[in-house]
Design an enzyme around this catalytic site. Structure first.
Site, PDB file in Angstrom:
ATOM      1  N   CYS A  41     -37.049  49.566  83.135  1.00 54.40           N
ATOM      2  CA  CYS A  41     -36.082  50.561  82.644  1.00 54.40           C
ATOM      3  C   CYS A  41     -35.959  51.725  83.623  1.00 54.40           C
ATOM      4  O   CYS A  41     -34.859  52.246  83.851  1.00 54.40           O
ATOM      5  CB  CYS A  41     -36.527  51.113  81.287  1.00 54.40           C
TER       6      CYS A  41
HETATM    7  C1  BEZ Z   1     -39.937  47.454  81.416  1.00 60.09           C
HETATM    8  O1  BEZ Z   1     -39.002  48.244  81.425  1.00 60.09           O
HETATM    9  O2  BEZ Z   1     -40.550  47.184  82.438  1.00 60.09           O
HETATM   10  C2  BEZ Z   1     -40.348  46.792  80.137  1.00 60.09           C
HETATM   11  C3  BEZ Z   1     -40.085  47.387  78.914  1.00 60.09           C
HETATM   12  C4  BEZ Z   1     -40.506  46.771  77.752  1.00 60.09           C
HETATM   13  C5  BEZ Z   1     -41.159  45.560  77.823  1.00 60.09           C
HETATM   14  C6  BEZ Z   1     -41.391  44.956  79.056  1.00 60.09           C
HETATM   15  C7  BEZ Z   1     -40.985  45.570  80.215  1.00 60.09           C
END
Ligand code: BEZ
Length: 211
Positions: free
Chosen positions: A45
């Site tokens: 994200c």
């Molecule tokens: C991420 O943004 O890396 C992420 C967010 C939630 C679960 C897995 C990865």
């Protein structure tokens, strides 16, 4: 119920990192991209928000407003944005919705309980100036989205909203377009004076109109 293409994008009032908004009023006459993030302070994200901040001009050029949503609270978003700016060579320049009661996530069916009953998946909604949903995408949390693809789709959506055309596989700006099947050969010659290449009765190409 899942939202479908052609449905009106649900309106909402929400707290964002740029103040409280009424979504439809905030969109005004622009196109919009609403995209969800599973959680704050997560790696994929963080890269996605940085990427969109760096190419925000490309959305603006197309009269598109971008807005992200994450179910974490507003204080968390403000802290996370400092990290995004520090790690992603950007200055966050668009709002992130705080959705701790998951009302936006629920209205847009962004929580897929067989994956996770609290966090959202990575949803994308492209919304037209008429507030109708023009495109939906759903990615898992583990895969960051390709925002150049989202710009490419917006180019196709805006072109095909204006002209009786469709765009072929892997189409990019400037490539030949496909004449809509509903257009007769006679009308195609009038509508596309630049010329129509007829490969099959149902497969006719023309150069992308200048505007
Ligand atoms: C991420 O943004 O890396 C992420 C967010 C939630 C679960 C897995 C990865």
């Amino acid at each position: 119920m899942a939202l479908r293409l052609g449905d009106t994008a649900p309106n909402f009032t929400a707290t964002t990192t740029e103040g409280t908004i009424d979504f439809h009023t905030w969109l005004g006459t622009s196109w919009g991209v609403l995209f969800s993030h599973p959680a704050d302070y997560t790696p994929v994200c963080t890269t996605e928000l940085g990427t969109v901040a760096r190419i925000k001009d490309d959305f603006e050029k197309r009269n598109v407003k971008v807005i992200a949503v994450s179910v974490d609270p507003i204080d968390s978003h403000h802290g996370w944005i400092k990290d995004i700016n520090e790690t992603q060579r950007c200055s966050m320049n668009f709002p992130v919705i705080a959705d701790p009661d998951r009302s936006v996530a629920t209205a847009y069916d962004m929580i897929h309980p067989n994956v996770d009953d609290k966090a959202t998946v990575r949803s994308v909604f492209v919304i037209g100036p008429d507030k109708k949903i023009k495109l939906t995408l759903t990615y898992p949390a583990s895969t960051g989205r390709n925002f150049l693809e989202i710009l490419r789709v917006i180019d196709s959506l805006q072109l095909t909203a204006k002209h009786k055309l469709a765009t072929p596989a892997d189409w990019q700006q400037g490539n030949d377009c496909i004449v809509s099947m509903a257009v007769s050969d006679a009308d195609a010659e009038k509508l596309f004076p630049q010329g129509v290449r007829r490969v099959r009765p149902y497969l006719r190409y023309t150069a992308q109109p200048a505007s």
